[in-house]
Motif scaffolding. Structure first.
Motif, PDB file in Angstrom:
ATOM      1  N   GLU A  88    -152.344  26.710  -3.968  1.00 58.20           N
ATOM      2  CA  GLU A  88    -151.415  26.805  -2.838  1.00 58.20           C
ATOM      3  C   GLU A  88    -150.421  25.652  -2.906  1.00 58.20           C
ATOM      4  N   TYR A  89    -149.399  25.802  -3.762  1.00 57.21           N
ATOM      5  CA  TYR A  89    -148.429  24.714  -3.883  1.00 57.21           C
ATOM      6  C   TYR A  89    -147.334  24.895  -2.838  1.00 57.21           C
ATOM      7  N   ASP A  90    -146.623  23.805  -2.539  1.00 58.42           N
ATOM      8  CA  ASP A  90    -145.539  23.900  -1.553  1.00 58.42           C
ATOM      9  C   ASP A  90    -144.207  24.134  -2.213  1.00 58.42           C
ATOM     10  N   LYS A  91    -144.084  23.721  -3.480  1.00 53.75           N
ATOM     11  CA  LYS A  91    -142.830  23.976  -4.178  1.00 53.75           C
ATOM     12  C   LYS A  91    -143.090  24.104  -5.671  1.00 53.75           C
ATOM     13  N   PHE A  92    -142.358  25.026  -6.274  1.00 52.09           N
ATOM     14  CA  PHE A  92    -142.424  25.215  -7.721  1.00 52.09           C
ATOM     15  C   PHE A  92    -141.030  24.898  -8.247  1.00 52.09           C
ATOM     16  N   ILE A  93    -140.918  23.801  -8.978  1.00 50.12           N
ATOM     17  CA  ILE A  93    -139.598  23.424  -9.493  1.00 50.12           C
ATOM     18  C   ILE A  93    -139.458  23.893 -10.932  1.00 50.12           C
ATOM     19  N   ARG A  94    -138.277  24.390 -11.279  1.00 51.55           N
ATOM     20  CA  ARG A  94    -137.960  24.707 -12.677  1.00 51.55           C
ATOM     21  C   ARG A  94    -136.841  23.745 -13.062  1.00 51.55           C
ATOM     22  N   THR A  95    -136.973  23.120 -14.235  1.00 53.71           N
ATOM     23  CA  THR A  95    -135.923  22.153 -14.589  1.00 53.71           C
ATOM     24  C   THR A  95    -134.604  22.856 -14.902  1.00 53.71           C
ATOM     25  N   THR A  96    -134.630  24.185 -14.977  1.00 52.09           N
ATOM     26  CA  THR A  96    -133.362  24.914 -15.133  1.00 52.09           C
ATOM     27  C   THR A  96    -132.744  25.246 -13.772  1.00 52.09           C
ATOM     28  N   ASP A  97    -133.399  24.875 -12.694  1.00 46.72           N
ATOM     29  CA  ASP A  97    -132.817  25.093 -11.362  1.00 46.72           C
ATOM     30  C   ASP A  97    -131.541  24.259 -11.241  1.00 46.72           C
ATOM     31  N   ASP A  98    -130.553  24.887 -10.629  1.00 49.44           N
ATOM     32  CA  ASP A  98    -129.241  24.267 -10.515  1.00 49.44           C
ATOM     33  C   ASP A  98    -129.269  22.885  -9.821  1.00 49.44           C
ATOM     34  N   TYR A  99    -129.983  22.802  -8.697  1.00 51.46           N
ATOM     35  CA  TYR A  99    -130.017  21.539  -7.947  1.00 51.46           C
ATOM     36  C   TYR A  99    -130.636  20.437  -8.791  1.00 51.46           C
ATOM     37  N   GLU A 101    -130.627  20.250 -12.187  1.00 49.64           N
ATOM     38  CA  GLU A 101    -129.698  19.860 -13.264  1.00 49.64           C
ATOM     39  C   GLU A 101    -128.605  18.937 -12.725  1.00 49.64           C
ATOM     40  N   LYS A 102    -128.074  19.281 -11.552  1.00 50.01           N
ATOM     41  CA  LYS A 102    -126.995  18.461 -10.974  1.00 50.01           C
ATOM     42  C   LYS A 102    -127.495  17.053 -10.660  1.00 50.01           C
ATOM     43  N   ALA A 103    -128.680  16.978 -10.071  1.00 54.64           N
ATOM     44  CA  ALA A 103    -129.215  15.663  -9.694  1.00 54.64           C
ATOM     45  C   ALA A 103    -129.537  14.835 -10.936  1.00 54.64           C
ATOM     46  N   VAL A 104    -130.041  15.492 -11.983  1.00 51.69           N
ATOM     47  CA  VAL A 104    -130.362  14.763 -13.215  1.00 51.69           C
ATOM     48  C   VAL A 104    -129.088  14.165 -13.823  1.00 51.69           C
ATOM     49  N   TRP A 211    -129.930  23.265 -25.507  1.00 47.08           N
ATOM     50  CA  TRP A 211    -130.601  23.814 -24.323  1.00 47.08           C
ATOM     51  C   TRP A 211    -131.132  22.669 -23.460  1.00 47.08           C
ATOM     52  N   GLY A 212    -130.266  22.192 -22.588  1.00 46.07           N
ATOM     53  CA  GLY A 212    -130.658  21.066 -21.739  1.00 46.07           C
ATOM     54  C   GLY A 212    -129.508  20.721 -20.819  1.00 46.07           C
ATOM     55  N   VAL A 213    -129.635  19.615 -20.126  1.00 44.64           N
ATOM     56  CA  VAL A 213    -128.607  19.211 -19.158  1.00 44.64           C
ATOM     57  C   VAL A 213    -127.589  18.317 -19.861  1.00 44.64           C
ATOM     58  N   PRO A 214    -126.283  18.710 -19.856  1.00 42.72           N
ATOM     59  CA  PRO A 214    -125.286  17.863 -20.518  1.00 42.72           C
ATOM     60  C   PRO A 214    -125.059  16.553 -19.762  1.00 42.72           C
ATOM     61  N   VAL A 215    -124.783  15.479 -20.528  1.00 44.16           N
ATOM     62  CA  VAL A 215    -124.400  14.217 -19.906  1.00 44.16           C
ATOM     63  C   VAL A 215    -123.040  14.459 -19.232  1.00 44.16           C
ATOM     64  N   GLU A 216    -122.942  14.075 -17.956  1.00 46.65           N
ATOM     65  CA  GLU A 216    -121.752  14.389 -17.149  1.00 46.65           C
ATOM     66  C   GLU A 216    -120.462  13.860 -17.790  1.00 46.65           C
ATOM     67  N   PHE A 217    -120.538  12.637 -18.336  1.00 46.91           N
ATOM     68  CA  PHE A 217    -119.314  11.982 -18.793  1.00 46.91           C
ATOM     69  C   PHE A 217    -119.150  12.049 -20.313  1.00 46.91           C
ATOM     70  N   ASP A 218    -120.029  12.804 -20.997  1.00 49.31           N
ATOM     71  CA  ASP A 218    -119.943  12.893 -22.455  1.00 49.31           C
ATOM     72  C   ASP A 218    -120.705  14.161 -22.870  1.00 49.31           C
ATOM     73  N   THR A 219    -120.052  15.301 -22.673  1.00 50.12           N
ATOM     74  CA  THR A 219    -120.780  16.575 -22.690  1.00 50.12           C
ATOM     75  C   THR A 219    -121.284  17.024 -24.070  1.00 50.12           C
ATOM     76  N   ASP A 220    -120.929  16.294 -25.129  1.00 47.67           N
ATOM     77  CA  ASP A 220    -121.537  16.605 -26.431  1.00 47.67           C
ATOM     78  C   ASP A 220    -123.019  16.228 -26.438  1.00 47.67           C
ATOM     79  N   HIS A 221    -123.367  15.376 -25.499  1.00 46.65           N
ATOM     80  CA  HIS A 221    -124.759  14.906 -25.435  1.00 46.65           C
ATOM     81  C   HIS A 221    -125.562  15.690 -24.401  1.00 46.65           C
ATOM     82  N   THR A 222    -126.786  16.012 -24.803  1.00 44.44           N
ATOM     83  CA  THR A 222    -127.705  16.671 -23.878  1.00 44.44           C
ATOM     84  C   THR A 222    -128.747  15.636 -23.451  1.00 44.44           C
ATOM     85  N   ILE A 223    -129.025  15.595 -22.156  1.00 44.02           N
ATOM     86  CA  ILE A 223    -130.024  14.638 -21.656  1.00 44.02           C
ATOM     87  C   ILE A 223    -131.373  15.050 -22.220  1.00 44.02           C
TER      88      ILE A 223
END
Ligand code: MSP
Length: 526
Positions: A88-99, A101-104, A211-223
């Protein structure tokens, strides 16, 4: 205001082959979360999936699917498995969730702006399945020290996190806060194996992984991996989103429960990232051991010999989620490795659940039915034997509460089972069937029945977090809402005299160990 309690599992690598071993962390956290709810706390239990990296692209391509299609199916399967196991979990997070990725992205940028991330170039031995870079000296016989597979030498432009600056701060943290990392043996391991030899800066971006979250200020890089994955514990609460209310309410985590192989990431990298961001640290990290199958972390492959059935999708429908959960809590000492075997599993269900808990409930309910038409009696004629029994039950309650605070769930569940054992022993000792025939024995018989019912009520309340289904059956028979907060667990006055018990079927049918074991081996080796 209620105390809050925030508990997390690691986010899982997507897999549609999760076994009992993989399910362990989630099952354990479920009991801790539910127990704290019963204590009246405002609990937030987080789990989820770790969905980025090269390996996902490779696996999706293998089955001719896009990453998203591939992941959606696995996530649906994982959620179904957690449901089957009564998680009985309260939240299931997926790292592909938009919120997330933006926060990361924002977290990465903040670390860069604060001077903790810089651009450099990475040379090292890379293990693709583990997504880990290793230095020459870390390799085991030239192979990945974690999984033993081949590694390849790689060099690329990358961002680095200044982990090397945090060695002393981490040692201070462990010293000033002995609860931070448990069991305590893990602290020595971290200090001696990683911190004392000197921490290296950490590669936190990749240009070859898409396949990952791009660095905001240098999009060739994936976090790369850990900033993305570890941040889930705060992004799931809305950190750096429009609504940070859960973050404000629940952070810092009360406990991150993790497997022992990821201690380094949680007790070194994660606190360093948080310190760099100037955020509060989790209160506790608890590392559990592994469930071993024939001495191995994974179930044996067919050609390695006889295979155990370790699939919860088979075991739960056959023996119930409660039985599977119980076995893991009771048999694997929390914090250490433990073994799974079909025989040990079936034997435990019989000994502890069928013969002890189940038998106590069924014989008590049938005596109350026979002697008092299922009516809850008063306890007006307690003698020394009855009082002694009551005292031992109530002492055990104190022990359980203390052990749960220490997260010693294996000893806590053993302690709860002791309550049922005392009650069974008490029945043998006071022999209610003899008292029933004694002249004027009714008042004493009423007392005995009341005491037995009170011990069952208390034991069932305490065991709810571990075995919600069976506990709920018993509590419902008493007219108690199973999810209700603990009430009267420190006394024998929790039942209403005169109230009628509802009928209760058999909780755990006795198993024929040889026959069941044959069935399971057949299924696993077909
Ligand atoms: N994705 C990372 C965690 C990132 S957290 C920021 C990861 N995932 S995992 O899928 O490999 O592991 C998830 C959990 O399952 C871990 O706690 C791990 O220890 C646990 N287990 C996997 N196999 C196990 C056993 N055989 N026994 C007990 N737990 C084991 O690590």
């Amino acid at each position: 205001m209620k105390d809050k309690f925030y508990i997390t599992t690691p986010i899982y690598y997507p897999s549609n082959k999760l076994t009992l071993g993989n399910s362990y962390t989630t099952i354990v956290c479920d009991a801790i979360a539910r127990f704290n709810k019963k204590l009246g706390k405002d609990v937030f239990y987080l789990t989820g999936t770790d969905e980025h990296g090269q390996k996902i692209t490779q696996s999706a391509a293998k089955v001719g699917k896009s990453e998203k299609e591939y992941l959606d199916e696995i996530v649906a399967d994982t959620k179904a498995l957690w449901k089957l196991l009564d998680i009985e979990y309260d939240k299931f997070i997926r790292t592909t969730d938009d919120y997330h990725e933006k926060a990361v992205q924002k977290i990465f940028t903040q670390l860069y702006e604060k001077g903790y991330i810089y651009k450099g170039s990475y040379k090292g031995w890379y293990c693709t399945p583990c997504e880990s870079f290793w230095t020459e000296s870390q390799l085991a016989d030239g192979k990945c020290p974690d999984c033993g597979r081949e590694v390849k030498f790689q060099e690329e432009e990358a961002y680095f996190f200044k982990l090397s600056e945090f060695g002393d701060k981490l040692i201070d943290l462990y010293k000033s806060n002995p609860e931070f990392l448990q069991p305590i043996s893990r602290v020595n391991e971290m200090v001696n194996n990683f911190i004392k030899p000197g921490l290296n800066d950490l590669c936190v971006s990749r240009t070859s992984v898409k396949w990952g979250v791009p660095v905001e200020f240098d999009t060739d890089h994936t976090i790369y991996v850990w900033i993305d994955a570890l941040s889930n514990y705060i992004t799931a609460l809305g950190f750096l989103s429009e609504d940070e209310s859960n973050y404000k309410k629940f952070w810092p985590a009360d406990v991150h429960v993790i497997g022992k192989e990821i201690v380094r990431f949680h007790s070194i990298i994660w606190p360093a990232i948080l310190m760099a961001l100037d955020l509060p640290l989790p209160k506790r990290i608890f590392a559990h051991g592994w469930i071993l199958f024939g001495g191995d972390k994974l179930s044996k492959s067919k050609d390695a010999g006889v295979k155990e059935c370790t699939d919860p999708r088979v075991l739960v429908p056959m023996y119930s989620a409660d039985a599977v959960r119980y076995f893991l809590y009771r048999e694997i000492p929390f914090g250490s490795d433990g073994n799974y075997s079909t025989e040990a599993f079936l034997t435990r269900i019989n000994a502890d659940l069928s013969n002890n808990f189940g038998n106590l409930v069924s014989r008590t309910f049938s005596m109350v039915k026979k002697y008092f038409a299922s009516e809850i009696t008063d306890a007006a004629a307690a003698n020394a034997d009855d009082e002694e029994f009551k005292t031992s039950v109530l002492n055990e309650v104190k022990t359980v509460l203390k052990l749960m605070e220490e997260l010693d769930i294996t000893r806590a569940i053993t302690s709860i089972m002791n309550i049922f054992t005392y009650a069974n022993t008490y029945i043998q000792k006071v022999q209610p069937w003899v008292v029933a025939k004694e002249e004027g024995g009714e008042a004493r018989l009423k007392t005995i029945m009341r005491y037995l019912l009170e011990s069952i009520r208390i034991g069932s309340q305490l065991i709810y977090a571990f075995m919600p289904e069976s506990s709920a059956k018993v509590l419902n028979a008493f007219g108690i809402e199973p999810t209700s907060e603990f009430a009267n667990i420190d006394n024998f006055d929790g039942l209403e005299t005169g109230k009628t018990l509802a009928e209760l079927g058999i909780l755990f049918p006795r198993l024929d160990v040889a026959a069941e074991s044959e069935k399971l081996f057949k299924i696993a080796n077909e």
